[in-house]
Design an enzyme around this catalytic site. Structure first.
Site, PDB file in Angstrom:
ATOM      1  N   ARG A   1      -7.889  11.306  -6.342  1.00 16.90           N
ATOM      2  CA  ARG A   1      -9.154  10.737  -5.846  1.00 16.90           C
ATOM      3  C   ARG A   1     -10.248  11.775  -5.617  1.00 16.90           C
ATOM      4  NH1 ARG A   1     -12.052   8.469  -4.688  1.00 16.90           N
ATOM      5  NH2 ARG A   1     -12.130   7.233  -2.794  1.00 16.90           N
TER       6      ARG A   1
ATOM      7  N   ASP B   1      -6.697  -3.267  -7.400  1.00 18.88           N
ATOM      8  CA  ASP B   1      -7.197  -3.774  -6.117  1.00 18.88           C
ATOM      9  C   ASP B   1      -7.452  -5.278  -6.198  1.00 18.88           C
ATOM     10  OD1 ASP B   1      -7.940  -3.022  -3.355  1.00 18.88           O
ATOM     11  OD2 ASP B   1      -9.822  -3.963  -3.941  1.00 18.88           O
TER      12      ASP B   1
ATOM     13  N   ARG C   1      -3.977   6.530   0.236  1.00 15.41           N
ATOM     14  CA  ARG C   1      -4.550   7.760   0.802  1.00 15.41           C
ATOM     15  C   ARG C   1      -3.631   8.579   1.686  1.00 15.41           C
ATOM     16  NH1 ARG C   1      -9.641   4.846   3.052  1.00 15.41           N
ATOM     17  NH2 ARG C   1      -7.931   3.368   3.235  1.00 15.41           N
TER      18      ARG C   1
ATOM     19  N   ARG D   1       0.816  -1.224   0.000  1.00 15.60           N
ATOM     20  CA  ARG D   1       0.000   0.000   0.000  1.00 15.60           C
ATOM     21  C   ARG D   1       0.844   1.267   0.000  1.00 15.60           C
ATOM     22  NH1 ARG D   1      -5.548  -0.368   1.350  1.00 15.60           N
ATOM     23  NH2 ARG D   1      -6.196  -2.510   1.025  1.00 15.60           N
TER      24      ARG D   1
HETATM   25  O1  CP3 Z   1       0.402   0.587  -3.239  1.00 17.17           O
HETATM   26  C1  CP3 Z   1      -0.373  -0.385  -3.343  1.00 17.17           C
HETATM   27  O2  CP3 Z   1      -0.190  -1.402  -2.656  1.00 17.17           O
HETATM   28  C2  CP3 Z   1      -1.433  -0.216  -4.357  1.00 17.17           C
HETATM   29  C3  CP3 Z   1      -2.274  -1.272  -4.761  1.00 17.17           C
HETATM   30  C4  CP3 Z   1      -3.188  -1.983  -3.772  1.00 17.17           C
HETATM   31  C5  CP3 Z   1      -4.456  -1.516  -3.288  1.00 17.17           C
HETATM   32  N1  CP3 Z   1      -5.040  -2.543  -2.601  1.00 17.17           N
HETATM   33  C6  CP3 Z   1      -5.052  -0.191  -3.507  1.00 17.17           C
HETATM   34  C7  CP3 Z   1      -6.212   0.262  -2.696  1.00 17.17           C
HETATM   35  C8  CP3 Z   1      -2.999  -3.276  -3.288  1.00 17.17           C
HETATM   36  C9  CP3 Z   1      -1.791  -4.178  -3.449  1.00 17.17           C
HETATM   37  C10 CP3 Z   1      -4.184  -3.606  -2.565  1.00 17.17           C
HETATM   38  C11 CP3 Z   1      -4.375  -4.925  -1.965  1.00 17.17           C
HETATM   39  C12 CP3 Z   1      -5.591  -5.204  -1.204  1.00 17.17           C
HETATM   40  N2  CP3 Z   1      -6.854  -4.717  -1.395  1.00 17.17           N
HETATM   41  C13 CP3 Z   1      -5.647  -6.147  -0.170  1.00 17.17           C
HETATM   42  C14 CP3 Z   1      -4.495  -6.997   0.305  1.00 17.17           C
HETATM   43  C15 CP3 Z   1      -3.625  -6.268   1.228  1.00 17.17           C
HETATM   44  C16 CP3 Z   1      -4.215  -6.093   2.558  1.00 17.17           C
HETATM   45  O3  CP3 Z   1      -4.398  -4.928   2.951  1.00 17.17           O
HETATM   46  O4  CP3 Z   1      -4.470  -7.114   3.203  1.00 17.17           O
HETATM   47  C17 CP3 Z   1      -6.974  -6.176   0.308  1.00 17.17           C
HETATM   48  C18 CP3 Z   1      -7.494  -7.035   1.438  1.00 17.17           C
HETATM   49  C19 CP3 Z   1      -7.725  -5.273  -0.487  1.00 17.17           C
HETATM   50  C20 CP3 Z   1      -9.176  -4.981  -0.388  1.00 17.17           C
HETATM   51  C21 CP3 Z   1      -9.446  -3.563  -0.115  1.00 17.17           C
HETATM   52  N3  CP3 Z   1      -9.329  -2.550  -1.024  1.00 17.17           N
HETATM   53  C22 CP3 Z   1      -9.876  -2.999   1.112  1.00 17.17           C
HETATM   54  C23 CP3 Z   1     -10.106  -3.784   2.389  1.00 17.17           C
HETATM   55  C24 CP3 Z   1     -10.019  -1.626   0.906  1.00 17.17           C
HETATM   56  C25 CP3 Z   1     -10.611  -0.619   1.862  1.00 17.17           C
HETATM   57  C26 CP3 Z   1      -9.772  -0.331   3.001  1.00 17.17           C
HETATM   58  C27 CP3 Z   1      -8.677   0.610   2.644  1.00 17.17           C
HETATM   59  O5  CP3 Z   1      -7.555   0.396   3.104  1.00 17.17           O
HETATM   60  O6  CP3 Z   1      -8.967   1.586   1.971  1.00 17.17           O
HETATM   61  C28 CP3 Z   1      -9.627  -1.361  -0.441  1.00 17.17           C
HETATM   62  C29 CP3 Z   1      -9.532  -0.038  -1.093  1.00 17.17           C
HETATM   63  C30 CP3 Z   1      -8.199   0.365  -1.631  1.00 17.17           C
HETATM   64  N4  CP3 Z   1      -7.321  -0.460  -2.306  1.00 17.17           N
HETATM   65  C31 CP3 Z   1      -7.629   1.670  -1.575  1.00 17.17           C
HETATM   66  C32 CP3 Z   1      -6.407   1.612  -2.245  1.00 17.17           C
HETATM   67  C33 CP3 Z   1      -5.450   2.755  -2.503  1.00 17.17           C
HETATM   68  C34 CP3 Z   1      -8.299   2.909  -0.950  1.00 17.17           C
HETATM   69  C35 CP3 Z   1      -9.346   3.394  -1.859  1.00 17.17           C
HETATM   70  C36 CP3 Z   1      -9.627   4.866  -1.725  1.00 17.17           C
HETATM   71  O7  CP3 Z   1      -8.994   5.649  -2.436  1.00 17.17           O
HETATM   72  O8  CP3 Z   1     -10.512   5.214  -0.943  1.00 17.17           O
END
Ligand code: CP3
Length: 351
Positions: free
Chosen positions: A40, A76, A31, A27
């Protein structure tokens, strides 16, 4: 000039000696960064994920700002659920919400066999665009969710603390369970191979929720599905297999496969590596919350992890889980610099 193959990150994946420890953060694009929040404010998360040019910009900018040794594809984990027929919504309050119920074998049978190359061309375009604009010597990491973690999102309908529905399904409907995870697994295998074909230099399989299971249940109900994904991947790039809460069954987790095992902060890195075996590389494992605290505390924990790695070839520094949204970006920059500086000194002292 250093080629991508000679980068510290890919060398560490292959357990070759490096002059300092490579570092990137799960990540690292998100944000906590102003540049990301600016994008965003104009476009929804889903639209962003489906815009390859912007995905490339977000991934590359984040990597440059913090100075990480690798970039990760911006996408994602849950997007692959859409072509299966699940509606996906990212709610600011609830996190991701997945609509559509799996209650019977018929529900699983109705899910299509997903061919990501056809239904998700934007992801492979994002890999190509990112690879095209990223500095040639910086590796690009592709990724996907593991069958268990994706199935858990489907069965729970979103995030969960207890995973009751998932565990209930696994324990009471083993046939449905196996057919659901197999179907997801086939799509994930094709999805990761497609990312490799499109130019990813490494891929990471995220099994973010595997740690909610007992070790014997992981072995019986999850390992075969992760193993079949990992065995089905092209052998041309290294594979990172990451899970949280796996400290109690690391040997079994490792058995599922992966050239690098990603561990969280609930296990000491030296103990984890001993368990996993030194013939496998390791990634981790600073508590992400330390990035929100004092510089002194962070430094202390970074030193501990580097000491535990013992300058053994094959350590990739990372967090135990993703960067938290409230993290000050200057602390992230400081962390990357600190890992570079301290690990160079450790390796120096080694000679
Ligand atoms: O830099 C990076 O790692 C970018 C790519 C990336 C995202 N999600 C972007 C994202 C990666 C590798 C992920 C993986 C991901 N997504 C996982 C596995 C890693 C982990 O945290 O266990 C999981 C479980 C998800 C599912 C997911 N996507 C959740 C639970 C959420 C909401 C909670 C949160 O942290 O925002 C997302 C949204 C998400 N994925 C955002 C980003 C940048 C935030 C979205 C926004 O802009 O509001």
């Amino acid at each position: 000039m250093v080629t991508c193959q000679q980068s510290l990150f890919l060398k560490a994946c292959r357990r070759e000696k490096t002059g300092r420890t490579p570092v990137w953060l799960m990540r690292q694009a998100g944000r906590y960064m102003q540049a990301y929040r600016d994008i965003r404010s104009k476009i929804s998360f889903m639209e962003l994920c489906k815009n390859p040019e912007l995905c490339a910009e977000v991934a590359i900018t984040a990597r440059e700002i913090i100075g990480a040794d690798a970039a990760i594809l911006f996408s994602d984990l849950l997007l692959i659920l859409e072509p299966f027929g699940f509606e996906l919504e990212y709610s600011t309050k609830l996190g991701p919400v997945i609509m559509g119920r799996i209650a019977s074998q018929d529900d699983v049978d109705r899910m299509p066999e997903v061919a990501p190359q056809e239904s998700m061309p934007f992801v492979f375009d994002a890999v190509r665009q990112t690879r095209k604009y990223l500095q040639p010597e910086i590796p690009l990491i592709g990724f996907a969710g593991a069958p268990f973690t994706l199935a858990a999102y489907v069965l729970e309908g979103g995030a969960s603390r207890t995973f009751e529905k998932t565990k209930h399904c696994m324990r009471t409907q083993p046939d449905l369970w196996n057919s659901l995870l197999s179907k997801i697994g086939r799509a994930v295998t094709a999805y990761l191979n497609g990312q490799i074909d499109a130019g990813a230099d490494a891929v990471q399989l995220f099994d973010s929720w595997a740690g909610c299971l007992t070790p014997s249940e992981y072995r019986e109900h999850v390992l075969p599905h992760s193993q079949s994904v990992l065995r089905g991947l092209k052998k041309t790039v290294p594979v990172i297999h990451f899970g949280t809460g796996t400290g109690g069954f690391l040997k079994t987790f490792r058995e599922a496969g992966g050239d690098v095992i990603g561990v969280d902060q609930q296990v000491a890195l030296d103990r984890a590596w001993h368990e996993i075996g030194y013939d496998t590389a390791i990634q981790g494992n600073l508590d992400p919350e330390l990035l929100c605290g004092s510089a002194g505390d962070m430094r202390k924990h970074v030193m501990t992890i580097l000491k535990q790695a013992h300058q053994r070839p094959g350590h990739i520094f990372n967090l135990g889980h993703g960067v938290l949204p409230a993290t000050p970006v200057e602390n992230v920059i400081r962390l990357i610099d600190l890992v570079h500086e301290l690990s160079a000194m450790e390796h120096e002292g080694d000679r």
